[in-house]
Design an enzyme around this catalytic site. Structure first.
Site, PDB file in Angstrom:
ATOM      1  N   ARG A  81      35.519  32.291  35.641  1.00 22.85           N
ATOM      2  CA  ARG A  81      36.190  31.598  34.532  1.00 22.85           C
ATOM      3  C   ARG A  81      36.794  30.277  34.984  1.00 22.85           C
ATOM      4  NH1 ARG A  81      40.065  36.692  33.718  1.00 22.85           N
ATOM      5  NH2 ARG A  81      38.087  37.592  34.385  1.00 22.85           N
ATOM      6  N   LYS A 116      35.840  42.143  47.351  1.00 24.46           N
ATOM      7  CA  LYS A 116      35.112  43.205  46.663  1.00 24.46           C
ATOM      8  C   LYS A 116      34.894  44.405  47.590  1.00 24.46           C
ATOM      9  CE  LYS A 116      32.430  40.280  43.508  1.00 24.46           C
ATOM     10  NZ  LYS A 116      32.925  40.876  42.258  1.00 24.46           N
TER      11      LYS A 116
END
Length: 498
Positions: free
Chosen positions: A348, A274
């Site tokens: 996910r 990130k």
């Protein structure tokens, strides 16, 4: 510790440090007392509106003004909170106004709330809003700044105070509010103090003295089961992953609900790292697990006759020589293989295993809650969550949210996204991520849908409202908000009542 009492009484005669009233506007724009504040307005007589107006108060929603009463009331000070147009008054506006009042108490040790509490629903709104507005996270503060300014006594004044449903509403507010505060504390805790194993330990401690059963599956157990999604995400961290199950099962349940909460205690993005400017907020990526756990604990305390199990996959998404790589293929608990393209789309993957585990237990409905995608924040902002799923389950959640005031927006799962998930990997059964920027929150939902096997299901993408990085607003604090807990509780209560 703040004590709350529901009492039938008149605010102008109540002895307290501060009395809080709601002030609305008429069709002509004049300042008028909201329900509950009429006696205060009468005590001031013709001076009521000029007094407020002379100090710049206009009655807009969330506007506040504090004035000394000078003996006009038995309270030392009066706090007026704006509610906007009286004709548009709603429980949500009352809830937000109560939260604003809670942040503007000054040094008051005792407070009387004369906000609109005309029925049990409004009593709950006032109590919820005020409790929420009082929340603060000061565990890491030292000296006088820690715990300062806490109000000791709150009296909620209402003409329906002696009615059983009003008392029940105040008690429900206490039960749910305590769990919302607990979840906020978890989300606000720095990641170095909430590693997956530590979070699991705190979840176990939270169940102590309750009827909620605690079970933890450590990394070895997950390996034996074949939970490749959770293990793949967690293998880059020095703190191993685990999965916690919290189960509330009444003696004769009338139904069953599974809650699946994403519990990434810190998300560096892995090798798909990130940007540095967003790193400090990534401790919040376990807000879904915190919400699901808090909901189960609240439902047990409320004695709701529905069996509810929370499945909480806990992991750190970190960078090391053993980190998951883009291009890796993981075998999930379902037996299906997944090609990983983006290690920052890790939520996910852990949810895939937890959803499979939940579905195998055959609940009536499955709801997963997760700070899943940044694009959902781009689409809906920081105060609205994305809502996906089958039409019936989505409608149930929308009805529950209409009561709690939490904001959700129903988003679609297009067939082309489902097709891409299932067919675009050349080497695995499913493709974890599609680098097409547009609609990637929809793609994530399409991926999760592969693991629910047609069971009634909804996916809550709470990436925006789970963490308020700006200043407090309405009844919502800065930092962890505990978003979705009240709606999950309301959903299960409605199922129990149907």
């Amino acid at each position: 510790m703040t004590t709350y009492t529901l009492r039938k009484g008149t605010p102008e005669k109540t002895r307290t440090d501060l009395v809080v009233i709601g002030v609305a506007t008429s069709a002509s724009g004049a300042l008028v007392a909201a329900p509950g504040a009429e006696a205060v307005a009468s005590a001031y007589g013709r001076k009521f509106e000029p007094l407020l107006a002379s100090m710049g108060f206009r009655g807009g929603l969330g506007e506040v003004l504090t004035v000394p009463t000078g003996g006009t009331l038995n309270a030392a000070h009066l706090l007026a909170v704006g509610l906007g147009p009286k004709a548009q008054l709603s429980t949500e506006k009352v809830r937000r106004a109560a939260g604003v009042a809670a942040r503007n108490l000054g040094n008051s040790a005792s407070v009387a709330l004369a906000l609109p509490a005309i029925d049990a629903e409004h009593v709950r709104a006032v109590a919820d809003g005020f409790r929420s507005g009082l929340y603060r996270f000061d565990r890491y503060k030292s000296g006088r700044s820690r715990g300062s300014g806490r109000v000791a006594e709150v009296v909620l004044l209402s003409d329906v105070a002696r009615q059983a449903d009003a008392g029940a509403a105040l008690e429900a507010s206490r039960i749910v509010g305590e769990q919302v505060a607990r979840a906020r504390d978890w989300v606000n805790t720095p990641a170095n103090d909430l590693l997956p194993t530590e979070f699991a330990a705190q979840l176990e401690a939270a169940t102590s003295g309750t009827r909620v059963a605690f079970e933890v599956l450590d990394a070895d157990a997950l390996e034996r089961l074949g939970c490749g999604g959770i293990l793949g995400v967690g293998r880059g961290s020095a703190s191993p992953p685990c999965l916690v199950k919290l189960t509330w099962r009444p003696e004769e349940p009338t139904g069953s609900v599974a809650l699946v909460g994403k519990g990434i205690t810190y998300d560096s993005g892995g090798l798909t790292i990130k940007p540095g400017s967003t790193m400090h907020t990534q401790k919040k990526d376990m807000a879904g697990a915190a919400a699901a756990a808090a909901a189960v604990l609240a439902l047990e305390a409320l004695d709701v006759p529905i069996a509810v199990t929370a499945y909480l996959p806990l992991a750190e998404n970190m960078i090391s020589g053993s980190s998951m790589r883009p291009g890796d293929v993981l075998t999930t608990l379902s037996g299906r293989t997944v090609e990983v393209l983006n290690t920052d789309a890790e939520g996910r993957l852990v949810l895939a295993d937890a959803l499979t585990m939940a579905v195998r237990d055959e609940p009536d409905v499955v709801v997963n809650v997760a700070t899943l995608t940044g694009p959902c924040v781009v689409a809906l902002g920081e105060r609205i969550a994305g809502l996906f799923g089958d039409d019936e389950t989505v409608a149930e959640l929308e009805a529950a949210a209409a009561t709690t005031g939490e904001l959700f927006w129903h988003l679609p799962i297009p067939d082309e996204q489902r097709t891409t998930v299932r067919t675009e990997s050349r080497i695995a059964d499913l493709l974890q991520h599609d680098w097409v920027r547009w609609g990637s929150a929809l793609y994530a939902a399409a991926f999760l849908e592969q693991f629910v096997d047609g069971r009634p299901w909804a996916h809550l993408d709470i990436a925006g409202p789970a963490y308020n990085s700006g200043g407090a607003w309405g009844h919502v604090p800065s930092g962890g908000t505990g978003f979705s807990i009240t709606t999950l509780v309301e959903l299960v209560q409605r199922r129990a009542a149907s």
